[in-house]
Each structure stands twice: as structure tokens, then as C-alpha cells.
Design an enzyme around this catalytic site. Structure first.
Site, PDB file in Angstrom:
ATOM      1  N   LEU A 165       0.835  -1.205   0.000  1.00 31.37           N
ATOM      2  CA  LEU A 165       0.000   0.000   0.000  1.00 31.37           C
ATOM      3  C   LEU A 165       0.869   1.254   0.000  1.00 31.37           C
ATOM      4  O   LEU A 165       1.704   1.445   0.883  1.00 31.37           O
ATOM      5  CB  LEU A 165      -0.914  -0.008   1.227  1.00 31.37           C
ATOM      6  CG  LEU A 165      -1.746  -1.282   1.410  1.00 31.37           C
ATOM      7  CD1 LEU A 165      -2.679  -1.138   2.599  1.00 31.37           C
ATOM      8  CD2 LEU A 165      -2.528  -1.601   0.144  1.00 31.37           C
TER       9      LEU A 165
ATOM     10  N   GLY B 261      -1.307   6.641  -0.094  1.00 34.41           N
ATOM     11  CA  GLY B 261      -1.633   7.745   0.816  1.00 34.41           C
ATOM     12  C   GLY B 261      -0.861   9.008   0.478  1.00 34.41           C
ATOM     13  O   GLY B 261       0.229   8.955  -0.080  1.00 34.41           O
TER      14      GLY B 261
ATOM     15  N   ARG C  55       0.771  14.147   7.284  1.00 33.63           N
ATOM     16  CA  ARG C  55       1.640  14.378   8.448  1.00 33.63           C
ATOM     17  C   ARG C  55       3.109  14.597   8.060  1.00 33.63           C
ATOM     18  O   ARG C  55       3.892  15.123   8.824  1.00 33.63           O
ATOM     19  CB  ARG C  55       1.525  13.181   9.417  1.00 33.63           C
ATOM     20  CG  ARG C  55       0.215  13.155  10.169  1.00 33.63           C
ATOM     21  CD  ARG C  55       0.011  11.844  10.906  1.00 33.63           C
ATOM     22  NE  ARG C  55      -0.433  10.766  10.021  1.00 33.63           N
ATOM     23  CZ  ARG C  55      -0.681   9.518  10.410  1.00 33.63           C
ATOM     24  NH1 ARG C  55      -0.518   9.176  11.671  1.00 33.63           N
ATOM     25  NH2 ARG C  55      -1.085   8.592   9.556  1.00 33.63           N
TER      26      ARG C  55
ATOM     27  N   LYS D  36       5.009   9.826  -0.174  1.00 34.11           N
ATOM     28  CA  LYS D  36       5.748   9.394   1.018  1.00 34.11           C
ATOM     29  C   LYS D  36       6.769   8.298   0.731  1.00 34.11           C
ATOM     30  O   LYS D  36       7.906   8.351   1.202  1.00 34.11           O
ATOM     31  CB  LYS D  36       4.751   8.932   2.087  1.00 34.11           C
ATOM     32  CG  LYS D  36       5.413   8.380   3.317  1.00 34.11           C
ATOM     33  CD  LYS D  36       4.534   8.416   4.532  1.00 34.11           C
ATOM     34  CE  LYS D  36       3.467   7.366   4.563  1.00 34.11           C
ATOM     35  NZ  LYS D  36       2.780   7.328   5.881  1.00 34.11           N
TER      36      LYS D  36
ATOM     37  N   GLN E  17      -5.411   3.629  -6.903  1.00 29.63           N
ATOM     38  CA  GLN E  17      -6.520   3.911  -5.990  1.00 29.63           C
ATOM     39  C   GLN E  17      -6.822   5.406  -6.157  1.00 29.63           C
ATOM     40  O   GLN E  17      -6.047   6.248  -5.718  1.00 29.63           O
ATOM     41  CB  GLN E  17      -6.114   3.601  -4.536  1.00 29.63           C
ATOM     42  CG  GLN E  17      -7.259   3.789  -3.547  1.00 29.63           C
ATOM     43  CD  GLN E  17      -6.801   3.784  -2.098  1.00 29.63           C
ATOM     44  OE1 GLN E  17      -5.647   4.106  -1.791  1.00 29.63           O
ATOM     45  NE2 GLN E  17      -7.701   3.444  -1.200  1.00 29.63           N
TER      46      GLN E  17
ATOM     47  N   GLY F  28      -9.002   4.496   2.611  1.00 29.70           N
ATOM     48  CA  GLY F  28      -8.557   3.606   3.677  1.00 29.70           C
ATOM     49  C   GLY F  28      -7.802   2.386   3.169  1.00 29.70           C
ATOM     50  O   GLY F  28      -7.847   2.061   1.983  1.00 29.70           O
TER      51      GLY F  28
ATOM     52  N   ASN G 192       5.292   8.098   9.427  1.00 25.99           N
ATOM     53  CA  ASN G 192       4.174   9.019   9.189  1.00 25.99           C
ATOM     54  C   ASN G 192       4.604  10.469   9.296  1.00 25.99           C
ATOM     55  O   ASN G 192       3.844  11.376   8.966  1.00 25.99           O
ATOM     56  CB  ASN G 192       3.055   8.761  10.199  1.00 25.99           C
ATOM     57  CG  ASN G 192       2.470   7.368  10.054  1.00 25.99           C
ATOM     58  OD1 ASN G 192       2.344   6.846   8.943  1.00 25.99           O
ATOM     59  ND2 ASN G 192       2.150   6.735  11.157  1.00 25.99           N
TER      60      ASN G 192
ATOM     61  N   ASN H  63      49.310  10.412  -7.781  1.00 29.33           N
ATOM     62  CA  ASN H  63      49.301  11.203  -6.547  1.00 29.33           C
ATOM     63  C   ASN H  63      48.677  12.562  -6.839  1.00 29.33           C
ATOM     64  O   ASN H  63      49.137  13.284  -7.724  1.00 29.33           O
ATOM     65  CB  ASN H  63      50.730  11.391  -6.046  1.00 29.33           C
ATOM     66  CG  ASN H  63      50.732  11.997  -4.648  1.00 29.33           C
ATOM     67  OD1 ASN H  63      50.710  11.284  -3.657  1.00 29.33           O
ATOM     68  ND2 ASN H  63      50.705  13.321  -4.583  1.00 29.33           N
TER      69      ASN H  63
ATOM     70  N   ASN I  84      35.549  20.549 -13.626  1.00 26.83           N
ATOM     71  CA  ASN I  84      34.802  19.706 -14.565  1.00 26.83           C
ATOM     72  C   ASN I  84      33.597  20.396 -15.186  1.00 26.83           C
ATOM     73  O   ASN I  84      33.003  19.890 -16.114  1.00 26.83           O
ATOM     74  CB  ASN I  84      34.363  18.408 -13.877  1.00 26.83           C
ATOM     75  CG  ASN I  84      33.508  18.670 -12.653  1.00 26.83           C
ATOM     76  OD1 ASN I  84      33.602  19.729 -12.041  1.00 26.83           O
ATOM     77  ND2 ASN I  84      32.683  17.721 -12.292  1.00 26.83           N
TER      78      ASN I  84
END
Ligand code: UD1
Ligand code: CA
Length: 401
Positions: free
Chosen positions: A9, A12, A16, A23, A75, A80, A230, A346, A355
Site C-alpha cells: 500500500l 496515501g 503528516r 511518502k 486507488q 482507507g 508518518n 598522486n 569539470n
């Protein structure tokens, strides 16, 4: 072993987190959260993962475009976790195996735990099995409600708990294994009768139990693994745990990490035996470092870098997208970017590759056994033949010709 798929899932929008990025694309030690969940599933024998996406789904799909074992499921409205799983129905209605259901925001998940979960599911011949964790502070998590005999009765969300249920320390980290048919039959009957007005996946378990089918809860998730991200604070907590795992794995592989609390190494980095990572080193991205090297203190090794063996990268050295041969030394204050550096070169103190010309980046090639004196600037594109000797304080390259 039964055929096994996973539903992950990730739809969402995560208010928060206060973010525009989905997320599951937030990074933990250099990789998006979702990548860890997918890897844990693969390790546990999952052949196909149905990832439910919604909020900014294009970004998620693009980030995982190379993973051919993912089926993307949309979804449209986030109603939910139960509703999210139901969105996979058209793909899985006829699947007659085990379906794992996991959350994309739990990156600390481990293959071993999933194997314990599926092992228990099979040995108990259960219709559904969940893995639980015991937390000192269970705030925010769904609580596992058991009867006097220890049999699981259901999961109650934090917001729906009675005063007494809030004291329950056994929580749901969202690791589920279902008999697929049982799962979708139960989901057809869940109702959004809760404080959030959402279709909860957790309610499916209660329904399965009331239908007289066997549901088992096995306490198998270490407390530190259970963090569900969250908020940004939980993201940083998760990164800390993950970082500890990465460093422990490197140390077990023969790498000395002098100051684990002051070192940051990307999950994708590979480091060879007997290499010493001094304090305050940051290794970011896909980086490979050979054996017997010494890196740091205060070195920054960036994405796309491959380093041979017996290399010394000293204080305030930054290396980006470069290949360094065996025995290269850059002990103090250097920047080496987009470069191919031969064996035993070296690089003197304070020397850099210039660059970037303001528009494009260009490559620097330094042949083996070359000596770059201190304070030199190599203006790319530039190629120095093997054994070149550049005097200290030189400015070498196009602009200077
Ligand atoms: C959920 C569980 C809770 C558990 C906790 C820890 C439910 C009802 N609650 O709560 O018991 O302790 O995880 O893991 O399942 N998502 C969707 N579509 C939606 C809603 C959510 O894809 O419509 C996804 C989210 O992106 C997230 C995951 O499902 O990856 C879990 O959702 P979240 O809102 O974080 O649930 P929790 O409140 O943490
Ligand atoms: Ca969560």
C-alpha cells in the site's frame, strides 16, 4: 510452498509528512522507502508485487520503472487501507495462493520476519496470519486484542480504542499474510464505521474470525522494525536504525568503521576488506571502494564512484562520478569529479578537476603513475598521459592553452 504475491500500500498522500513528494519516495540511507519493502518481499519468495498508488502516482511509477515484477494499481480516492487492497481485486480475484499485504511506509521490514510470518501461516493452516510487535509506546498503532486464552480477536485502531485498549502494548506493524480468496471475501463486507470514516483493512481480520476461520497473530517483529513512517521525525528515526544495520553489515564484511556514530554510508555502497573508514565520512549513492583503502576523516564520496584497492582519500576530499585505480592518493583538500584516474596517481593537496564550464560537465583522464603537484587546477576536458608531472600551482587545460 504456495504461490505467493504481495500487495504493497502506497497511495496515501501523507499529510503528516507535510510534503509534495509521495511518502514512499522519501529516502532512507539513499534509497526510497518502497525499495526496501520490495526487496524484503523478493527475499521471501514473492514473484509479483501489486503496488497501490494514488497521490502523485506518476512519480512513484517512474522511480521504479526498472522493476519488472511490479504491477501498478491505482486507488483514485484514498478511502482507507481496506479500500486500497480492494483496488487489486480485478488482478487477484482468481488467484488461489497466499497474499502478503504490507505498507510502503515500513522500510525496516526484513525478509526473515516475512519468512517467519509465512512459515507460521502454513504450519498453522491459517486463513490469515499477522506478525505483531510489542512497543513500550504503542501510540498511533492499531492494538492487537486477544481473548483470555491468547487467541486473537481483532485489531482496534488507536483512534477507536477504549481507555483500557490504549494500554495494550502489542501492535499491528501491518505485516499480513492472507489466503487470497478469504481476504477478498472479507473485504467485500467491511464498512467505514470508525472515527476516520475509512475502510480499514484491519476490520477484515475481525470478519474472518467471526466467520469461524483461523487467524493467527505471531509476535515476530522487533520493536525497532515496527516504525511506520508518518512524519519527518519518524523518517529520521528510521534512517538511524537503517544506518546502524548498514554499518554493522559492512563491519561484519571486514571493514573498519572507526566512528559509527559519525559516519554516514549509503545502503548501495560496497566496501572491500580491511578498508578503514575514518570519522566524519559521508558516502552517498552507488559507490564501490576496494580493499585496504583509507577514507577520511572528513571525506565525501559521491554517486558513480569506483575506487580500487590501497587508495588513500584524506581530509576534505570530495570524489564524484570518478574511477580511481589502485594506489591512488589524494590526501588533502581535493575535488575529483567526472574523472578516470590511473593507478598510483598522486593528487597533491588542494588540487582539483574543474569539470564544469557553466553549462556542461567534462571528463578528466589522468594516466597512471602521474604526479599532480599541490594547488593545481585541471580544466576538463583534459587527458594527461601516463607518468605526467604537473608542477605545483599549475593551471592546465583548454582555457590555459
Ligand atoms: C495502519 C494500520 C494500523 C497499523 C499501522 C502501522 C489500518 C486501518 N491501520 O495505520 O493498524 O498499526 O498502519 O503500520 O490499516 N494507504 C493507501 N490508501 C489509503 C490509505 C492508506 O494506500 O486509502 C497506504 C498509505 O500510503 C500507507 C499505508 O497504506 O503506506 C498505511 O496507511 P497509514 O495512513 O499510514 O495507516 P496508519 O495510520 O499508519
Ligand atoms: Ca503508517
Amino acid at each position: 510452498m504456495n504461490e505467493r504475491v504481495a500487495i504493497i500500500l502506497a497511495a496515501g498522500m501523507s499529510s503528516r509528512m507535510n510534503t509534495k513528494l509521495p511518502k514512499v519516495l522519501h529516502e532512507v540511507c539513499g534509497r526510497p522507502m518502497l525499495a526496501y519493502v520490495l526487496d524484503a518481499c523478493r527475499g521471501a519468495g514473492v514473484k509479483k508485487a501489486y503496488v497501490v498508488v494514488g497521490y502523485n502516482k506518476e512519480a512513484v511509477i517512474e522511480a521504479f520503472a526498472h522493476d519488472k515484477d511490479i504491477v501498478w494499481v491505482e486507488q483514485k480516492e484514498q478511502k482507507g487501507t481496506g479500500h486500497a487492497v480492494l483496488c487489486c481485486k480485478e488482478h487477484l480475484a482468481n488467484f488461489d495462493g497466499e497474499t502478503l499485504v504490507l505498507c510502503g511506509d515500513g522500510p525496516l521490514i526484513r525478509t526473515e520476519t516475512l519468512s517467519t510470518l509465512t512459515g507460521k501461516h502454513e504450519s498453522e493452516k491459517a486463513s490469515a496470519t499477522i506478525a505483531t510487535a510489542i512497543l513500550d509506546d504503542p501510540t498511533g498503532y492499531g492494538r492487537i486484542v486477544r481473548d483470555a486464552y491468547g487467541n486473537m480477536q481483532g485489531i482496534v485502531e488507536h483512534g477507536d480504542c477504549t481507555e483500557k485498549q490504549r494500554d495494550i502494548k502489542e501492535v499491528n506493524p501491518s505485516y499480513y499474510c492472507f489466503n487470497n480468496k478469504v481476504l477478498f471475501d472479507a473485504l467485500a463486507n467491511i464498512k467505514p464505521n470508525n472515527v476516520k470514516n475509512e475502510y480499514y483493512l484491519t476490520d477484515a481480520l475481525h470478519l474472518i474470525i467471526s466467520n469461524g476461520l483461523k487467524v493467527v497473530a505471531v509476535t515476530a517483529v522487533a520493536a525497532e522494525d515496527a516504525i511506520s513512517v508518518n512524519s519527518r521525525a519518524q523518517l529520521s528515526e528510521t534512517s538511524k536504525v537503517m544506518q546502524k544495520r548498514i554499518l554493522n553489515k559492512l563491519m561484519a564484511g571486514g571493514v573498519t568503521i572507526v566512528a559509527p556514530d559519525n559516519t554516514w554510508i549509503d545502503a548501495r555502497a560496497k566496501i572491500g576488506q580491511d578498508t578503514v573508514i575514518e570519522p566524519f565520512v559521508y558516502i552517498h549513492g552507488e559507490v564501490e571502494i576496494g580493499s585496504n583503502c583509507r577514507v577520511g576523516p572528513f571525506a565525501f564520496v559521491r554517486n558513480g564512484t569506483t575506487i580500487g584497492s590501497d587508495v588513500v582519500l584524506g581530509v576534505f576530499t570530495e570524489i564524484k562520478n570518478a574511477q580511481l585505480g589502485d594506489g591512488v592518493r589524494a590526501r588533502h583538500h581535493s575535488y575529483i569529479g567526472d574523472a578516470v584516474v590511473g593507478e598510483n596517481v598522486n593528487i597533491g593537496a588542494g588540487s582539483i578537476t574543474a569539470n564544469f564550464d557553466g553549462k556542461d560537465v567534462h571528463e578528466t583522464r589522468i594516466g597512471k603513475d602521474s604526479y599532480i603537484g599541490s594547488g593545481s587546477i585541471l580544466i576538463a576536458p583534459i587527458e594527461l598521459t601516463a607518468g605526467s608531472h604537473i608542477k605545483a600551482g599549475s593551471v592546465v587545460g583548454r582555457e590555459n592553452q
